[in-house]
Scaffold this active site. Structure first.
Site, short mmCIF file in Angstrom:
data_model
loop_
_atom_site.label_atom_id
_atom_site.label_comp_id
_atom_site.label_asym_id
_atom_site.label_seq_id
_atom_site.Cartn_x
_atom_site.Cartn_y
_atom_site.Cartn_z
N CYS A 136 0.82 -1.20 0.00
CA CYS A 136 0.00 0.00 0.00
C CYS A 136 0.86 1.26 0.00
O CYS A 136 1.32 1.71 1.05
CB CYS A 136 -0.93 -0.02 1.21
SG CYS A 136 -1.92 1.48 1.37
N CYS A 139 -0.42 4.20 2.03
CA CYS A 139 -0.23 4.08 3.48
C CYS A 139 1.22 4.33 3.86
O CYS A 139 1.51 4.98 4.85
CB CYS A 139 -0.58 2.67 3.97
SG CYS A 139 -2.17 2.07 3.47
N ASP A 140 2.12 3.76 3.10
CA ASP A 140 3.50 3.63 3.56
C ASP A 140 4.52 4.46 2.80
O ASP A 140 5.68 4.53 3.20
CB ASP A 140 3.91 2.16 3.53
CG ASP A 140 2.95 1.29 4.35
OD1 ASP A 140 2.31 1.83 5.25
OD2 ASP A 140 2.83 0.10 4.05
#
Lengths: 311, 109
Positions: A136, A139-140
């Site tokens: 992701c 997200c990261d």
């Protein structure tokens, strides 16, 4: 625990599940919607959605899902936190057990459990998950400022992940096992034009390298020569597609060779009467938010007709 | 029952988490992370359930980059469980409440 009998139970809260909830709610069937482990579904981890009709400026994924949920709530859909751990479809009404032990009985069931990102399935990937291995970028990506990262995959998702990562990383390398990407032309072009993105084709990931606490590199294998080459990097993002979440129903519903729930042509009927499937869990071909919405509506209409037929 | 979690920061991490005499669950999160937002209500419920029994905390990685960097956080949400100042368990990604509770219970023991 007391068993509750419901006319319609919907499993899943992606675009298909929410749409089925809006339609069955509006038809006064008081649907119960089981949220699942990722309420809102896959769109919760996307950023801008450019192709959902009605939003000419684009809309971000979590915002769109929150609106769909509000619309379902407006028509008295009830949401249950948690996921289904057991389903018995062998007799009607169907029984479901949630992870908190709650038991629910349903006269009709709409399965909208969607799909999840696939992983490479090598031990080193598991070892470094959360330590440089991710599925992701939204997200990261933040944790990879000025870093050198690899993206594995050749579809639209891989292009999107790579493009998103250029906001943070100093260099992004796309690796794909074939001679060319299968992504749409517009996405491949965008990735190709970005000066931060490099491409390595005809390779598969042999191993993710690390120092025990974090990723330090990636070992690629050339699929033609078999040659192994190590590259230094700080992160590996896996974007190799999705697998349907149909495991709970295997042995109870007809499932195709790729793991998708089979539905009858031009309907959402499964192999069990009264059980309907919509969205990515039954769609190998299109897998779009809009097609999920469409099939969610079909499932609601099919369930409503089914309920009328048994009354 | 939902409750109030501890907002851990770069400043109070040592006193509130590492020096706590209780087991501490720390959720690393950010407002722009979808799965983190899904996990939010779960953390609040755990904070209610474990009141007096364990420390349930959240670290905003935007505002507290040092703590996130110190523990090598490269994916969020990540939950770490601390006991006597040491990391004893790690969970990456959002997960159901009962699975997280099970992990905490193992360490409260």
């Amino acid at each position: 625990m007391e068993k509750e009998i419901r006319d319609v139970v919907i499993i899943g809260t992606g675009p298909a599940g929410y749409t089925a909830a809006i339609y069955t709610g509006r038809a006064n069937l008081k649907p119960l919607v089981i949220e699942g482990v990722q309420p809102g579904g896959q769109l919760m981890i996307t950023t801008e959605i450019e192709n959902f009709p009605g939003f000419p400026e684009g809309i971000n994924g979590p915002e769109l899902m929150s609106r769909m949920r509000q619309q379902a709530e407006r028509f008295n859909a009830e949401f249950a936190y948690g996921s289904v751990v057991e389903a018995d479809l062998s007799r009607s009404p169907f029984s479901l057990t949630l992870d908190d032990g709650r038991e629910i009985v349903a006269r009709s069931l709409i399965i909208a459990t969607g799909a999840n990102a696939k992983w490479l399935g090598i031990p080193s990937e598991d070892r470094y998950r959360g330590r440089g291995v991710s599925a992701c970028a939204t997200c990261d990506g933040f944790f990879f400022k000025e870093c050198n990262v690899f993206v594995v995959g050749g579809g639209d998702t891989a292009m999107e992940e790579a493009l998103y990562l250029t906001k943070f990383a100093s260099k992004v390398t796309l690796v794909h096992r074939r001679e060319e990407f299968r992504a749409s032309k517009i996405m491949s072009l965008r990735a190709g034009k970005n000066p931060k993105i490099a491409t390595i084709l005809n390779v598969v990931v042999d191993e993710i390298l690390g120092d025990g606490s974090k990723v330090t590199g990636i070992r690629l294998k050339d699929v033609r020569s078999g040659e192994l080459i190590d590259h230094v990097c700080d992160g590996v993002f896996v974007a190799i597609g999705h697998a349907p979440n149909a495991g709970l129903f295997s042995g109870q519903l007809a499932i195709d060779d790729y793991g998708y729930i089979e539905t009858k042509k031009s309907s959402t009927e499964t192999s069990v009467q009264g059980v309907f499937a919509c969205g990515d869990v039954q769609d190998y071909t299109y897998r779009q938010a809009v097609t999920a919405v469409g099939s969610g509506c079909m499932a609601a209409v099919d369930a409503e007709r089914f309920l009328e037929s048994i009354r | 029952m939902s409750g109030k979690y501890l907002a851990a920061t770069d400043q109070n991490f040592k006193t509130e988490i590492l020096e706590s005499d209780k087991v501490a669950l720390v959720d690393f999160w950010a407002a722009w992370c979808g799965p983190c937002m899904m996990l939010g209500p779960v953390i609040e419920e755990l904070a209610g359930d474990y009141e007096g029994k364990a420390v349930i905390a959240k670290v905003n990685v935007d505002e507290n980059p040092n703590t996130a960097a110190q523990y090598g956080i490269r994916s969020i949400p990540t939950m770490l469980i601390f006991k006597n100042g040491q990391v004893v368990d790690q969970m990456v990604g959002a997960m159901p409440k009962n699975m997280i509770a099970k992990k905490i219970d193992e360490h409260i023991g």
